[in-house]
Design a protein around this motif. Sequence first.
Motif, short mmCIF file in Angstrom:
data_model
loop_
_atom_site.label_atom_id
_atom_site.label_comp_id
_atom_site.label_asym_id
_atom_site.label_seq_id
_atom_site.Cartn_x
_atom_site.Cartn_y
_atom_site.Cartn_z
N ARG A 59 0.82 -1.45 0.10
CA ARG A 59 0.13 -0.08 -0.03
C ARG A 59 0.70 1.19 -0.14
O ARG A 59 0.27 2.40 -0.22
N ALA A 63 7.44 3.98 5.08
CA ALA A 63 6.74 4.75 5.91
C ALA A 63 7.56 5.35 6.92
O ALA A 63 7.21 5.94 8.01
N ALA A 65 11.35 4.81 9.54
CA ALA A 65 12.15 3.79 10.24
C ALA A 65 11.21 2.82 10.91
O ALA A 65 9.98 3.27 11.00
N ASP A 66 11.54 1.50 11.26
CA ASP A 66 10.54 0.88 11.82
C ASP A 66 10.70 1.28 13.48
O ASP A 66 11.50 1.03 14.15
N ILE A 67 9.61 1.82 13.72
CA ILE A 67 9.68 2.30 15.16
C ILE A 67 9.51 1.45 16.35
O ILE A 67 10.21 1.31 17.32
N GLY A 104 12.00 8.26 7.55
CA GLY A 104 13.38 7.73 6.84
C GLY A 104 13.13 7.16 5.62
O GLY A 104 13.80 7.26 4.78
N GLU A 107 13.48 10.37 3.65
CA GLU A 107 15.02 10.67 3.77
C GLU A 107 15.76 9.60 2.72
O GLU A 107 16.78 10.07 2.27
N GLU A 127 8.50 13.10 12.00
CA GLU A 127 9.13 12.59 13.17
C GLU A 127 8.65 13.43 14.49
O GLU A 127 8.53 13.23 15.59
N GLY A 135 16.26 11.78 11.35
CA GLY A 135 17.84 11.81 11.87
C GLY A 135 18.41 11.09 10.92
O GLY A 135 19.64 10.60 11.26
N ARG A 282 -3.07 3.25 17.59
CA ARG A 282 -3.39 2.21 16.73
C ARG A 282 -3.86 1.06 17.45
O ARG A 282 -4.61 0.22 16.70
N LYS A 286 -8.10 -2.56 18.28
CA LYS A 286 -8.01 -3.92 18.45
C LYS A 286 -9.01 -4.28 19.65
O LYS A 286 -8.55 -3.93 20.93
N LYS A 468 -12.88 6.13 11.80
CA LYS A 468 -11.69 6.09 10.76
C LYS A 468 -11.81 6.99 9.73
O LYS A 468 -11.08 7.80 9.15
N SER A 715 19.23 2.91 13.38
CA SER A 715 18.53 2.33 12.40
C SER A 715 18.58 3.10 11.29
O SER A 715 18.98 4.30 11.31
C1 3H9 Z 1 11.82 7.72 11.61
O1 3H9 Z 1 11.72 7.55 10.24
C2 3H9 Z 1 13.27 8.12 11.82
C3 3H9 Z 1 14.27 8.69 10.89
O2 3H9 Z 1 14.26 9.99 10.61
C4 3H9 Z 1 15.61 8.24 11.45
C5 3H9 Z 1 16.08 6.95 11.51
C6 3H9 Z 1 17.59 6.97 12.04
N1 3H9 Z 1 7.22 1.49 11.98
O3 3H9 Z 1 -1.27 3.84 11.00
P1 3H9 Z 1 -1.86 2.44 10.40
C7 3H9 Z 1 2.44 0.19 11.55
S1 3H9 Z 1 10.73 7.84 12.54
C8 3H9 Z 1 6.64 0.29 12.53
O4 3H9 Z 1 -2.87 1.94 11.12
P2 3H9 Z 1 -2.77 3.78 8.12
C9 3H9 Z 1 1.38 0.61 12.36
O5 3H9 Z 1 1.51 0.34 13.95
C10 3H9 Z 1 9.38 7.06 11.51
N2 3H9 Z 1 5.19 0.12 12.68
O6 3H9 Z 1 -2.27 2.67 8.80
C11 3H9 Z 1 0.08 -0.67 12.43
O7 3H9 Z 1 0.39 -1.65 12.79
P3 3H9 Z 1 -0.49 -2.54 13.40
C12 3H9 Z 1 8.50 8.29 10.89
C13 3H9 Z 1 4.57 1.18 11.81
O8 3H9 Z 1 -3.08 3.30 6.57
C14 3H9 Z 1 0.25 -0.62 10.71
O9 3H9 Z 1 1.66 -0.15 10.53
N3 3H9 Z 1 7.33 7.70 10.10
C15 3H9 Z 1 5.22 2.36 11.29
O10 3H9 Z 1 -4.00 4.41 8.89
C16 3H9 Z 1 -0.62 0.31 10.15
O11 3H9 Z 1 -0.35 1.62 10.44
C17 3H9 Z 1 6.35 7.77 10.69
O12 3H9 Z 1 6.19 8.42 11.78
C18 3H9 Z 1 6.62 2.63 11.43
N4 3H9 Z 1 7.16 3.61 11.15
O13 3H9 Z 1 -1.51 4.93 8.14
C19 3H9 Z 1 5.28 7.18 10.01
N5 3H9 Z 1 4.18 3.10 10.71
O14 3H9 Z 1 -1.56 -3.05 12.24
C20 3H9 Z 1 4.22 6.60 10.71
C21 3H9 Z 1 3.04 2.56 10.97
O15 3H9 Z 1 0.03 -3.59 14.03
N6 3H9 Z 1 3.20 6.00 10.34
N7 3H9 Z 1 3.32 1.06 11.42
O16 3H9 Z 1 -1.45 -1.98 14.48
C22 3H9 Z 1 2.05 6.51 9.91
O17 3H9 Z 1 1.76 7.79 9.75
C23 3H9 Z 1 0.77 5.53 9.30
O18 3H9 Z 1 0.99 4.56 9.94
C24 3H9 Z 1 0.92 5.68 7.75
C25 3H9 Z 1 -0.27 4.76 7.37
C26 3H9 Z 1 0.22 6.99 6.96
C27 3H9 Z 1 2.02 5.19 6.99
#
Ligand code: 3H9
Length: 715
Positions: A59, A63, A65-67, A104, A107, A127, A135, A282, A286, A468, A715
């Motif tokens: 999809r 999105a 780094a893996d948080i 990330g 980035e 972030e 980062g 999120r 559930k 939603k 990461s």
């Molecule tokens: C970063 O990138 C740091 C870097 O700058 C530097 C590194 C060195 N990781 O939101 P949803 C999971 S920080 C792990 O319901 P949607 C979420 O928990 C990151 N898991 O879907 C959920 O799991 P579950 C910067 C993640 O369609 C499932 O995916 N990025 C992550 O409504 C579905 O998510 C962000 O902050 C992740 N990064 O929205 C983006 N993202 O099904 C964060 C999601 O088990 N993500 N999950 O509950 C979002 O904003 C929304 O998830 C997104 C999709 C818009 C992508």
Amino acid sequence: MKINDVTGYQVENGIAVITIESPPVNALSAAVRGGILAGVETALADASAEAIVLICAGRTFFAGADITEFGKPPVAPILRQVQDAVENASKPVVAAIHGTALGGGLELALVAHCRVAARSAKCGLPEVNIGLLPGAGGTQRLPRIVGVDTALDMITSGRHVPAVEAHAMGLVDALADDATLRAEAIAFARRVVAEDRPLRRVRDLDAKIEEARANPGAIEAFRRANARRFRGFLAPEYNIRCIEAALALPFDAALKEERRLFDELMAGPQSKAQRHVFFAERRVAKLADVPAETPLRPVERASVIGAGTMGGGIAMAFLNAGFPVTLVETTQAALDRGLATIRRNYDATAAKGRLTGKQVEARLARLHGTLALEDVADSDLVIEAVFEQMDIKQALFSRIDAIAKPGAILASNTSYLDIDTIAAATSRPRDVIGMHFFSPAHIMRLLEIVRGRATAEDAIATAMAVAKRLGKVGVVVGNCFGFVGNRMLAQRQREAEKLILEGALPWQVDKVLYDFGFPMGPFQMRDMAGMDVGWDPARSSSSTVREILNETGRRGQKTGAGYYDYDEQRRPTPSPLVEQVILDFAARKGIARREIGDGEILERCLYAMVNEAVNILDEGIAVRASDIDVVWVTGYGWPAYRGGPMFWAEHDVGLDTILARIRELHPDHGDDFRPAPLLERLVAEGRGFSASGRDAPRGDAAGGDVRGSDRPVES
Ligand code: 3H9
């Protein structure tokens, strides 16, 4: 061919296509990073490949780094290694973006030599919303492409920029049709090769940085202009400092500074709290007894009954999400007022440039105002938003029952009343549910979904799905007076009112809660909502300060006077008259006023809430402690950087400290501070909410490990 479990590799028309597929959102986990790096190395060694396209299946593009890896020991290759390989590749790399390129993920796209985006894609560096900064070079590369002003806006708001806008600002080089992104990215790469374009590294672009250096006051001006929005949060300021570093330092030194500030935020309490909120939001969806695969009832048309402040706001929330809405009132005057307010609100939004005139008209065209309750007959969801009076609601629900189509969901927007009693007025209690919106309903993100004793699972699942679609966070709660949010709020309000009799003044109480991070204190809130909400002039007997103020015509902001005096711009000043009313009332009640410290105000207001919240949890009214956090962060202005009342109680203060203070207060305050039995049990057993079986275990993917996350992430 397969590079690893999540990475595919093909060469097409001389272009190597590296495809990542790591559901749900292609987060940059160790496997993904490893796959990209190996893919790039393969392509560089592959004589048949002249350029590389990096694309994702599923999809979305990456999105971020893996948080869930944050706080765990780093696993090679780290993201910067992958970025170095891409940025320094001897063959052009094209990032092909669909869905969302976030954090990330963006980035990584920024180290590619070119970016092609599907028209529906979005790009952002969000972030800041989890208390961090980009980062992996985002704060350094983004301003080099889009300029410092735009970068400041994007990085401190975290907003997702639509592809068309990203294209206009130069962030993406070309737009593609959604269906043909892959083919168009390959064709784009072919053109780059055919034209022998130089490998453009964003890090080498200096024009926009030079431009910004010529305007040194701009960043400070941005800081000042946004001070209110950023109040209390560390991350926006840290993001700004990174951009300052981009202007002041050579690229690599600034990158190092970005890393240092990133590590500092990651180790600090705010990011931990904000990451908790991210996963908590999120997790609310559930529910053990309402599995994800529960069939949904179709909801195409909604009806709202009552065109007052709440009903009008709810109607707008549905119109904004594309639903046709029937809005029902009992008199033409009330209907006209309601419709005029909706139009006025939309016009105001359009005047701020956030909607076009065409969009306003399209929304209003979906709105049908009527005096005929019969008109709700074709709605799949009927929401009642009339007076908070049980007999009125029951009479209305019994009429709706006779009109609504079979299977329609019948919802009440009640803030306090018993859903089962409302449901009992119908022949179909399975279809009756609470949908408690928060004012202004078209803006506030929280929706408390109240399940009655008989509410059907598919009605709950459908209400969650509707939340939603409205862009709201639906938190399913049990049925009790005030549900989760207002039941806790009542505790705070009660203590605030006691405190002003015992010795504090409204503005002192408000300041303590404002300084804690709330947008306003309880008395300012009362003034804003209207002092007369829930006040009955016929029964008023000067028995509380609020009654006395109401009796003297002080009804809050709308009358220019409540606990505070207001000027024409609705700016508050403490009222000497109110102070005198309080002093006189306390004297009449024989209360000896004393000096009350800010610490006591905070403890009394917030510990009372936490204690009640633990009871709410124990009774099963909230499913998890973190659901309560979501209610307070999204509905009541609890500062996200403090994670919500339960997170704050457990991680900032300590449950043992809170219990000890509640025990001290109990003798003087009786039931107001009777220790919650679950709180006593948890403290006796040395456990937190997560270990109580009332929260997802921390450390799992859904729960997000907030405990061990103070190690710098690699990461
Ligand atoms: C970063 O990138 C740091 C870097 O700058 C530097 C590194 C060195 N990781 O939101 P949803 C999971 S920080 C792990 O319901 P949607 C979420 O928990 C990151 N898991 O879907 C959920 O799991 P579950 C910067 C993640 O369609 C499932 O995916 N990025 C992550 O409504 C579905 O998510 C962000 O902050 C992740 N990064 O929205 C983006 N993202 O099904 C964060 C999601 O088990 N993500 N999950 O509950 C979002 O904003 C929304 O998830 C997104 C999709 C818009 C992508």
